[in-house]
Structures are given as structure tokens and as C-alpha cells.
Design a protein around this motif. Sequence first.
Motif, mmCIF file in Angstrom:
data_model
loop_
_atom_site.group_PDB
_atom_site.id
_atom_site.type_symbol
_atom_site.label_atom_id
_atom_site.label_comp_id
_atom_site.label_asym_id
_atom_site.label_seq_id
_atom_site.Cartn_x
_atom_site.Cartn_y
_atom_site.Cartn_z
ATOM 1 N N LEU B 59 44.209 32.416 51.042
ATOM 2 C CA LEU B 59 45.197 33.246 51.741
ATOM 3 C C LEU B 59 46.496 33.402 50.952
ATOM 4 C CD1 LEU B 59 44.663 32.191 55.455
ATOM 5 C CD2 LEU B 59 43.814 34.199 54.264
ATOM 6 N N ASN B 62 46.495 36.894 48.314
ATOM 7 C CA ASN B 62 46.983 38.241 48.635
ATOM 8 C C ASN B 62 48.240 38.200 49.503
ATOM 9 O OD1 ASN B 62 45.975 37.555 51.091
ATOM 10 N ND2 ASN B 62 44.781 39.420 51.393
ATOM 11 N N ILE B 64 49.064 36.525 52.224
ATOM 12 C CA ILE B 64 49.079 36.292 53.673
ATOM 13 C C ILE B 64 49.877 35.012 53.944
ATOM 14 C CG2 ILE B 64 47.661 35.723 55.662
ATOM 15 C CD1 ILE B 64 46.893 38.437 55.042
ATOM 16 N N ARG B 88 47.164 43.728 47.711
ATOM 17 C CA ARG B 88 46.049 43.723 48.658
ATOM 18 C C ARG B 88 44.975 44.719 48.273
ATOM 19 N NH1 ARG B 88 49.976 42.228 53.717
ATOM 20 N NH2 ARG B 88 50.216 40.113 52.928
ATOM 21 N N ILE B 93 39.305 40.404 49.709
ATOM 22 C CA ILE B 93 38.796 39.188 50.339
ATOM 23 C C ILE B 93 37.689 39.543 51.330
ATOM 24 C CG2 ILE B 93 39.359 37.153 51.715
ATOM 25 C CD1 ILE B 93 42.126 37.221 50.681
ATOM 26 N N PHE B 95 35.802 37.996 54.286
ATOM 27 C CA PHE B 95 35.898 36.835 55.157
ATOM 28 C C PHE B 95 34.518 36.383 55.615
ATOM 29 C CE2 PHE B 95 40.095 38.641 55.241
ATOM 30 C CZ PHE B 95 40.890 37.521 55.152
ATOM 31 N N PRO B 98 31.447 38.513 59.341
ATOM 32 C CA PRO B 98 31.536 39.969 59.167
ATOM 33 C C PRO B 98 32.043 40.686 60.413
ATOM 34 C CG PRO B 98 29.256 39.208 58.924
ATOM 35 C CD PRO B 98 30.078 38.001 59.143
ATOM 36 N N GLN B 101 35.571 41.133 59.867
ATOM 37 C CA GLN B 101 35.896 42.044 58.775
ATOM 38 C C GLN B 101 35.650 43.496 59.162
ATOM 39 O OE1 GLN B 101 36.069 40.582 55.300
ATOM 40 N NE2 GLN B 101 36.694 42.496 54.408
ATOM 41 N N THR B 161 33.272 47.043 51.992
ATOM 42 C CA THR B 161 34.612 47.430 52.453
ATOM 43 C C THR B 161 35.683 47.049 51.439
ATOM 44 O OG1 THR B 161 35.002 45.370 53.637
ATOM 45 C CG2 THR B 161 34.020 47.163 54.892
ATOM 46 N N MET B 165 37.902 49.440 47.595
ATOM 47 C CA MET B 165 39.296 49.444 47.137
ATOM 48 C C MET B 165 39.368 49.235 45.617
ATOM 49 S SD MET B 165 41.351 47.628 50.191
ATOM 50 C CE MET B 165 40.763 45.972 50.041
#
Lengths: 253, 258
Positions: B59, B62, B64, B88, B93, B95, B98, B101, B161, B165
Amino acid sequence: MGAGHSHLLHRPGHSPVHALPPHCKIAATFGFVVLVVATPREAMWAFGAYAVLLGAVAATARIPAGFLLKRLLIEIPFVAFALLMPFVAEGERTPVLGLSLSVSGLWGAWNVLAKGTLGVAASVLLASTTELRALLTGLQRLGLPSLLVQIASFMIRYGDVVTAELRRMSVARRSRGFEARGVRHWGVLARTAGALFIRSYERGERVHLAMVSRGYTGTMPMLDETAATRAQWAYAAALPATALAVCVMGYAL
Amino acid sequence: MNHTPANPGDATPSLEVSGLAYAYPDGHQALFGVDLTVGKGERVALLGPNGAGKTTLVLHLNGILGGGVGTVTVAGLPVAKQHYAEIRRRVGIVFQDPDDQLFMPTVREDVAFGPAAAGLRGAELEERVRAALDRVGMADFADRPPHHLSFGQRRRVAVATVLAMEPEILVLDEPSSNLDPASRRELADILRSLDVTVLMVTHDLPYALELCPRSVVLSEGVIAADGPTQDLLCDEPLMRAHRLELPFGFDPASVAVA
């Protein structure tokens, strides 16, 4: 869990009504319902005309009457209430089949029944020709605050997840020999509800974390920018426009 | 026992963590000066017992969590408030659950969420989504709601997902958890086929050996070991000291790794 609740009302199809952009349909339905409610209850023929209009829409959308009527059952509690009105309302009385009923109550019952049924039928038509998802984007396009749309879309997404969690908790309870019988066991059920709340809350925090990790800053990006053409608006406006004519005549005659 | 990555000099490392220490607001200190460099294109497993601080470290990557001592840089860009949007995008990341996420009503919208939040629209966005779903073999499921997919499929969509990016580094939290052996292998094939830097947090030691040439052991808030995965797994005293246990009958020395 297979069939999400999003499929209960929606009836997929390729009719011209299905193809209309959702915001046109929402606006048309809303306009129609407002006009129905605004029509004086004494103009009984007008409600018949409205019903014919809805029938025409259902025919265009190729929604079978049986499907529509079954979905109308949701109205039953209101019907029960309406049927009570002639018995309990005050004022002038008139004999009907040997019972003394209130005249204003009869009018009130007719008013609730006619307008309620037409409103529910219009909503059922909207829901059966529009996907839940599309309804939300339509509402967003019509200017509903994006926060409300986000909340509703999370309800769609996580409804099944939370229900599945509840079912697992119930299976776990019953596997240990618990059977809810009467008041003495309400405490256990209340604690289950509490635990479910905490779990959902924690999931909410984890989902938020995942959203922030992917660049969420408070607004959902609008993905499907489907603008409606003038022709589509005109097509959708046919229903409320005809209803307007009926409503005006209802006052005039 | 500090091991430097294979070719540290040839490019800016994807990830550079130095002197990172962090205590939670309740006073519990989770990290005590972590130093970690992950070179571009490396696949590194982050091993460690429960409560070692693995999630806390992730964490931080990025932004957080933050506010402790030390620095984190991603491809040369320091993790700081003014760079959060870019950081980000660069750190993807995945997680563990799912269902956490995947929060959008359809797979396509979910994969589009990250790039759309970064300002991508229209055909370019559509292409990005399609490419990401293709890479995890889920292109045919674009219009399905996530809750109608199997667990393994949902995990793969979750990977898509963040791939959408185009991240500099892919961080996976327990990627093999709850997967049946076939889904586990499919995910391994996908991860091997990607040309991004991977940091994989896991308890699944055979999976780490299969996928990651290099491993680091995080224990009690510090990096306790850093080296080739096979060497670490064969080092019995080290493994015992950090509560790392191999599955019954598994001999890491018997496996030939590339």
C-alpha cells in the motif's frame, strides 16, 4: 445466484422501443405518468384512452400481455387499500349491491386504481424494455446527481455478493444445528444482521481502496456517451404528446 | 545476504524503496527500514509470514499509505501527493479478492475504469480495453457482469483491469489464492506472457519458484533475505526462521528453473 435481479423485469428484444436511448424513454414515461395523474378523475373515458396508448406501446415493444399483467401484481397492496376506501370514507352514501358505500370513497378508489394501474403499467413497460444499467446511464444523462447514480450502480453490482454472503452465514448457522423458531432466536438473527453489516462495510472500504488505486478521484467516468437524435426524441415523445391531448380534452369535456 | 538484481545498471529500476519505515496510527510499527530495488522487466516474489508487513509495503507503492520515513520511487518518479494520479497509473495493484477489485456492472466498464479515470475516451479507450482483455484471454466476456464469472475468470479480469492502465509494475496480492489447479496454471501462463515488471506477494512457494527468478523475504518489517528463489527455498534454516514452509513432499532443489 446465477440470474441477477437485473433480469427479473427486463425482457430483451430488438423492437423500436428497446432501441430508444434510455433517457428518452425515462423522460417519456415520466411525462406520461404526470399527465395521467393530472387528469380529472371524472373523465373516465380518458383513462381508457391512456390504457389503449400503453397497449399500443406494449404491442410496438412486442411485450406479451401476460408478461405485463403478471408484473402488474406488485400493485395488489394498493388495490386492497383502494377497495377499503368506499367503506371507510365519510360523506354522502349510495347503495351498491345492498351495501351502503360512500360516494367520495368510490371516486377516491377509482382514482387510486386507475391512476395507480396506469402508472405501474408504464413503469413495467419502461423496465421491461430497458436494462437496469441503461436506466442508470439514462438517469445520469437527465441530470441525476452522479453520487446517486454511483450508489445505485454499486447496489446492482454488490446485491448478489451481499446476498451470497448472507446465504453462506445462514448455511453456517444451520450446519451447526440452529433453526430460527420464534422470538427466542431473534437475537441470533439480529447478530447475523450486524455481522453482515460489518462485513459489507469492510468490503466497502476494500472496494474504495481498489478504486483509489486505479485513479478514482470522486467521479465516475462516463463511458457510453449515447446522445439521442432528434428523431429518437420525437419518437419517444409520441406517447406523452398523445397523452397531453387526452388530458386537455379531459378538462375541456 | 543482500542480492542485487541481474542488470541494475541498464535502465531506471521500476521500483526503488529505500529506508521505508511505517507505524500505524495506533502505534503498531509494521515496517522498520525496508530497502528493495526491482529492475525493469524483473519478476520478483515477496515472501513472508502473516503479519510480516507485506500488505503495508504494497500500500506504500501507490501512496495509499504514507507519512513514514523513507522514500519510494516508481520508474524514477517519487511517490508523493502531487504525483498520485501518475503513480497510480504506473503501479497496478491486483487485490486478493476480485469482488473488491471488480466494482463496475460489466467487465468492459470495469476494465475501462482506470484508463477512463486517466482521461482516455472513445476508440482509443475501446482499443485499450480490448487489448487488456485479450492478454488475459477474456475478450469474449466483455459484456458480462463480473458476478456471473467463475472465480478464476474474475481473477483474470482483475489482472486485465490494471493491465489496461499500461502499468510500469504489476503488483499481485496472493494471485494464486482460491484458484483451482487449472486456473492457477492459466494465470501463470498469462503472467509469464506479460512483458511488465511483476512484484508478487504470495505464500504459495512453488508458484513463486515457477514464476519468479528472484525472491525477497519480508519478515518483522525488514527484508530478511534477497536472492534467487531456488536458493532461498533450499535454505532450510532461513525458511524455518521466517515461518516459511513448503508443501508436503515438495523439494525445490528437484525442479529445474529457467
